[in-house]
Design a protein around this motif. Structure first.
Motif, PDB file in Angstrom:
ATOM      1  N   ASP A  60       0.861  -1.180   0.000  1.00 16.34           N
ATOM      2  CA  ASP A  60       0.000   0.000   0.000  1.00 16.34           C
ATOM      3  C   ASP A  60       0.903   1.237   0.000  1.00 16.34           C
ATOM      4  OD1 ASP A  60      -1.572   2.233   0.788  1.00 16.34           O
ATOM      5  OD2 ASP A  60      -2.987   0.953   1.855  1.00 16.34           O
ATOM      6  N   GLN A  61       1.046   1.857  -1.159  1.00 16.43           N
ATOM      7  CA  GLN A  61       1.994   2.960  -1.288  1.00 16.43           C
ATOM      8  C   GLN A  61       1.652   4.129  -0.370  1.00 16.43           C
ATOM      9  OE1 GLN A  61       2.208   5.814  -4.713  1.00 16.43           O
ATOM     10  NE2 GLN A  61       4.042   4.632  -5.203  1.00 16.43           N
ATOM     11  N   LYS A  62       0.386   4.498  -0.313  1.00 11.73           N
ATOM     12  CA  LYS A  62      -0.021   5.628   0.518  1.00 11.73           C
ATOM     13  C   LYS A  62       0.328   5.388   1.986  1.00 11.73           C
ATOM     14  CE  LYS A  62      -4.026   8.536   1.648  1.00 11.73           C
ATOM     15  NZ  LYS A  62      -5.477   8.759   1.415  1.00 11.73           N
ATOM     16  N   ASP A  63       0.016   4.191   2.479  1.00 11.62           N
ATOM     17  CA  ASP A  63       0.318   3.852   3.864  1.00 11.62           C
ATOM     18  C   ASP A  63       1.819   3.815   4.100  1.00 11.62           C
ATOM     19  OD1 ASP A  63      -0.545   2.716   6.573  1.00 11.62           O
ATOM     20  OD2 ASP A  63       0.766   1.115   5.833  1.00 11.62           O
ATOM     21  N   PHE A  64       2.553   3.275   3.134  1.00 13.63           N
ATOM     22  CA  PHE A  64       4.010   3.190   3.268  1.00 13.63           C
ATOM     23  C   PHE A  64       4.640   4.578   3.329  1.00 13.63           C
ATOM     24  CE2 PHE A  64       8.276   2.918   1.401  1.00 13.63           C
ATOM     25  CZ  PHE A  64       8.862   1.967   2.224  1.00 13.63           C
ATOM     26  N   LEU A  65       4.221   5.463   2.449  1.00 11.49           N
ATOM     27  CA  LEU A  65       4.772   6.823   2.451  1.00 11.49           C
ATOM     28  C   LEU A  65       4.457   7.542   3.759  1.00 11.49           C
ATOM     29  CD1 LEU A  65       4.031   7.925  -1.223  1.00 11.49           C
ATOM     30  CD2 LEU A  65       6.281   7.487  -0.206  1.00 11.49           C
ATOM     31  N   ALA A  66       3.278   7.269   4.321  1.00 13.01           N
ATOM     32  CA  ALA A  66       2.925   7.866   5.614  1.00 13.01           C
ATOM     33  C   ALA A  66       3.836   7.338   6.715  1.00 13.01           C
ATOM     34  CB  ALA A  66       1.468   7.562   5.953  1.00 13.01           C
ATOM     35  N   LYS A  67       4.141   6.048   6.673  1.00 12.35           N
ATOM     36  CA  LYS A  67       5.061   5.458   7.660  1.00 12.35           C
ATOM     37  C   LYS A  67       6.456   6.055   7.532  1.00 12.35           C
ATOM     38  CE  LYS A  67       3.036   0.873   8.604  1.00 12.35           C
ATOM     39  NZ  LYS A  67       1.659   1.092   8.157  1.00 12.35           N
ATOM     40  N   VAL A  68       6.905   6.243   6.299  1.00 11.80           N
ATOM     41  CA  VAL A  68       8.228   6.830   6.071  1.00 11.80           C
ATOM     42  C   VAL A  68       8.269   8.259   6.605  1.00 11.80           C
ATOM     43  CG1 VAL A  68       9.818   7.651   4.278  1.00 11.80           C
ATOM     44  CG2 VAL A  68       8.773   5.381   4.080  1.00 11.80           C
ATOM     45  N   ALA A  69       7.224   9.039   6.324  1.00 11.65           N
ATOM     46  CA  ALA A  69       7.179  10.435   6.778  1.00 11.65           C
ATOM     47  C   ALA A  69       7.153  10.543   8.293  1.00 11.65           C
ATOM     48  CB  ALA A  69       5.952  11.125   6.178  1.00 11.65           C
ATOM     49  N   ALA A  70       6.549   9.553   8.969  1.00 13.39           N
ATOM     50  CA  ALA A  70       6.410   9.601  10.426  1.00 13.39           C
ATOM     51  C   ALA A  70       7.605   9.011  11.161  1.00 13.39           C
ATOM     52  CB  ALA A  70       5.142   8.852  10.850  1.00 13.39           C
ATOM     53  N   SER A  71       8.504   8.346  10.440  1.00 13.54           N
ATOM     54  CA  SER A  71       9.608   7.638  11.085  1.00 13.54           C
ATOM     55  C   SER A  71      10.882   8.471  11.110  1.00 13.54           C
ATOM     56  CB  SER A  71       9.870   6.314  10.359  1.00 13.54           C
ATOM     57  OG  SER A  71      10.978   5.647  10.929  1.00 13.54           O
ATOM     58  N   ASP A  72      11.623   8.355  12.209  1.00 13.20           N
ATOM     59  CA  ASP A  72      12.947   8.988  12.295  1.00 13.20           C
ATOM     60  C   ASP A  72      14.013   8.124  11.627  1.00 13.20           C
ATOM     61  OD1 ASP A  72      11.975  11.167  13.716  1.00 13.20           O
ATOM     62  OD2 ASP A  72      12.232  10.151  15.660  1.00 13.20           O
ATOM     63  N   ASP A  73      13.674   6.866  11.383  1.00 14.18           N
ATOM     64  CA  ASP A  73      14.623   5.936  10.785  1.00 14.18           C
ATOM     65  C   ASP A  73      14.508   5.958   9.262  1.00 14.18           C
ATOM     66  OD1 ASP A  73      15.456   5.025  13.319  1.00 14.18           O
ATOM     67  OD2 ASP A  73      13.748   3.642  13.407  1.00 14.18           O
ATOM     68  N   CYS A  74      15.624   5.700   8.610  1.00 20.01           N
ATOM     69  CA  CYS A  74      15.647   5.658   7.158  1.00 20.01           C
ATOM     70  C   CYS A  74      15.027   4.346   6.672  1.00 20.01           C
ATOM     71  CB  CYS A  74      17.092   5.753   6.680  1.00 20.01           C
ATOM     72  SG  CYS A  74      17.264   5.785   4.893  1.00 20.01           S
ATOM     73  N   ALA A  75      14.185   4.422   5.658  1.00 22.50           N
ATOM     74  CA  ALA A  75      13.605   3.209   5.075  1.00 22.50           C
ATOM     75  C   ALA A  75      14.703   2.380   4.415  1.00 22.50           C
ATOM     76  CB  ALA A  75      12.540   3.590   4.058  1.00 22.50           C
ATOM     77  N   ARG A  76      14.555   1.065   4.537  1.00 23.40           N
ATOM     78  CA  ARG A  76      15.559   0.148   3.993  1.00 23.40           C
ATOM     79  C   ARG A  76      14.867  -1.011   3.296  1.00 23.40           C
ATOM     80  NH1 ARG A  76      20.445   1.535   6.122  1.00 23.40           N
ATOM     81  NH2 ARG A  76      20.414   2.792   8.024  1.00 23.40           N
ATOM     82  N   SER A  77      15.659  -1.813   2.609  1.00 30.33           N
ATOM     83  CA  SER A  77      15.125  -3.018   1.991  1.00 30.33           C
ATOM     84  C   SER A  77      16.076  -4.172   2.217  1.00 30.33           C
ATOM     85  CB  SER A  77      14.907  -2.803   0.480  1.00 30.33           C
ATOM     86  OG  SER A  77      16.141  -2.570  -0.165  1.00 30.33           O
ATOM     87  N   ALA A  78      15.530  -5.382   2.183  1.00 33.64           N
ATOM     88  CA  ALA A  78      16.326  -6.600   2.302  1.00 33.64           C
ATOM     89  C   ALA A  78      16.028  -7.475   1.094  1.00 33.64           C
ATOM     90  CB  ALA A  78      15.986  -7.340   3.598  1.00 33.64           C
ATOM     91  N   CYS A  79      17.079  -7.986   0.459  1.00 38.21           N
ATOM     92  CA  CYS A  79      16.892  -8.733  -0.782  1.00 38.21           C
ATOM     93  C   CYS A  79      16.280 -10.102  -0.512  1.00 38.21           C
ATOM     94  CB  CYS A  79      18.213  -8.881  -1.528  1.00 38.21           C
ATOM     95  SG  CYS A  79      19.423  -9.934  -0.705  1.00 38.21           S
ATOM     96  N   PRO A  80      15.666 -10.704  -1.519  1.00 37.90           N
ATOM     97  CA  PRO A  80      15.074 -12.033  -1.351  1.00 37.90           C
ATOM     98  C   PRO A  80      16.156 -13.077  -1.077  1.00 37.90           C
ATOM     99  CG  PRO A  80      14.307 -10.974  -3.377  1.00 37.90           C
ATOM    100  CD  PRO A  80      15.447 -10.167  -2.870  1.00 37.90           C
ATOM    101  N   SER A  81      15.783 -14.138  -0.400  1.00 40.14           N
ATOM    102  CA  SER A  81      16.726 -15.218  -0.128  1.00 40.14           C
ATOM    103  C   SER A  81      16.945 -16.050  -1.389  1.00 40.14           C
ATOM    104  CB  SER A  81      16.184 -16.126   0.975  1.00 40.14           C
ATOM    105  OG  SER A  81      15.055 -16.848   0.503  1.00 40.14           O
ATOM    106  N   PRO A  82      18.082 -16.750  -1.481  1.00 36.42           N
ATOM    107  CA  PRO A  82      18.295 -17.665  -2.619  1.00 36.42           C
ATOM    108  C   PRO A  82      17.202 -18.717  -2.726  1.00 36.42           C
ATOM    109  CG  PRO A  82      20.362 -17.287  -1.440  1.00 36.42           C
ATOM    110  CD  PRO A  82      19.280 -16.656  -0.612  1.00 36.42           C
ATOM    111  N   GLU A  83      16.667 -19.152  -1.590  1.00 38.90           N
ATOM    112  CA  GLU A  83      15.612 -20.168  -1.603  1.00 38.90           C
ATOM    113  C   GLU A  83      14.351 -19.663  -2.298  1.00 38.90           C
ATOM    114  OE1 GLU A  83      18.598 -21.221   1.298  1.00 38.90           O
ATOM    115  OE2 GLU A  83      17.420 -19.378   1.056  1.00 38.90           O
ATOM    116  N   LEU A  84      14.030 -18.365  -2.106  1.00 38.81           N
ATOM    117  CA  LEU A  84      12.859 -17.807  -2.787  1.00 38.81           C
ATOM    118  C   LEU A  84      13.042 -17.827  -4.300  1.00 38.81           C
ATOM    119  CD1 LEU A  84      11.737 -14.727  -0.643  1.00 38.81           C
ATOM    120  CD2 LEU A  84      10.494 -16.856  -1.013  1.00 38.81           C
ATOM    121  N   PHE A  85      14.244 -17.490  -4.739  1.00 33.18           N
ATOM    122  CA  PHE A  85      14.507 -17.554  -6.175  1.00 33.18           C
ATOM    123  C   PHE A  85      14.451 -19.001  -6.667  1.00 33.18           C
ATOM    124  CE2 PHE A  85      16.345 -13.233  -5.776  1.00 33.18           C
ATOM    125  CZ  PHE A  85      15.759 -12.642  -6.889  1.00 33.18           C
ATOM    126  N   MET A  86      15.059 -19.915  -5.913  1.00 26.52           N
ATOM    127  CA  MET A  86      15.049 -21.311  -6.326  1.00 26.52           C
ATOM    128  C   MET A  86      13.627 -21.814  -6.533  1.00 26.52           C
ATOM    129  SD  MET A  86      16.431 -24.755  -4.386  1.00 26.52           S
ATOM    130  CE  MET A  86      15.075 -24.722  -3.222  1.00 26.52           C
TER     131      MET A  86
END
Length: 278
Positions: free
Chosen positions: A44-70
């Motif tokens: 949900d982009q709208k909800d996500f952007l609201a969470k980012v705006a309200a957070s003092d922490d920088c948004a991050r991402s974690a890549c998929p595991s090799p098992e998910l690709f497999m």
């Protein structure tokens, strides 16, 4: 020969392909403060952007595991084409490679080719749609791979963001020689160079930066009548439509597509970001 195209969730496919059985999206995980969000169809982009705006922490991402690709490779399709975001920006490409090794160990030989997009967002989508176009002709696997890599090498990626802070804080600006002063409202026009972010120009304010970007696109494009212009936007369709119209008046692209940013693109491009590939 049957085929399947596997992409990570930074790939901003047009909506009509996101549930197409020829494609499978392997999601990254997004992190904002205490929240972990799977970048899948529930994003949900709208909800996500609201969470980012309200957070003092920088948004991050974690890549998929090799098992998910497999697991994505575990398909009846004869040929599997995989497109990931740039290996200079994420571990997704390496996970896809490890997933291929795991698949071969468990299941034996299979035609699997992994393309490092050296891009992101609509850049990945361009390559994925090209894979579909080539595979639909019935072309042999090795020939599709050769043409797909050549297509990737001839593709250009440009972007203008309201802020580079998320990219900077996540260490994605190693290719930048300098970061311009945001206090002066100077907006850089950036591009991808061998998968890393580099600054090409700048403008005072987002509008002038976007115009600079359209000029660069027009100057650098080769054989536009054979190519598609694709634009990813983050919560700013009207801005993307203006950019599309300006470029199309300058350059005779075969067609132009505007796509909404999914979760990873939203995380790093930020509210109001525009990414252009061609």
């Amino acid at each position: 020969m049957s085929y399947k195209i596997v992409v990570d969730s930074c790939c901003d496919l047009p909506e009509e392909y996101r549930k197409d059985p020829r494609f499978q999206i392997v999601p990254l995980i997004l992190q904002v403060g205490p929240y972990e969000i799977i970048d899948d169809e529930t994003f949900d982009q709208k909800d996500f952007l609201a969470k980012v705006a309200a957070s003092d922490d920088c948004a991050r991402s974690a890549c998929p595991s090799p098992e998910l690709f497999m697991r994505a490779y575990e398909t009846d399709a004869d040929d599997v084409y995989v497109v990931t975001l740039s290996s200079k920006l994420s571990g997704s490409y390496n996970s896809a490679l490890l997933g291929k090794s795991l698949y071969h160990e468990e299941h034996g030989p299979k035609n699997i080719h992994i393309v490092d997009s050296l891009s992101a967002c609509c850049g990945e989508a361009q390559i994925a749609l090209k894979a579909m176009e080539l595979a639909d002709t019935g072309m042999p696997f090795d020939e599709v791979v050769e043409k797909l890599e050549a297509y990737r090498d001839g593709m250009n990626t440009y972007f203008v963001l309201d802020s580079l802070e998320t990219l900077r804080k996540n260490g994605r600006l190693t290719g930048m020689k300098a970061i311009v002063a945001t206090t002066l409202n100077i907006k850089p026009v950036c591009c991808a160079v061998k998968g890393e972010v580099a600054q090409r120009s700048q403008g005072i304010g987002i509008r002038k930066a976007l115009i600079k970007m359209t000029e660069i696109v027009a100057q650098e494009i080769i054989d536009p009548v054979e190519k598609t212009l694709m634009i990813t936007h983050v919560n700013c369709y009207e801005r993307a439509a203006v950019v599309k119209d300006i470029i199309m008046k300058k350059v005779p692209f075969k067609k132009a597509i505007i796509v909404d940013a999914a979760g990873v693109s939203t995380t790093y491009a930020g509210d109001g970001g525009i990414v252009v590939t061609c």
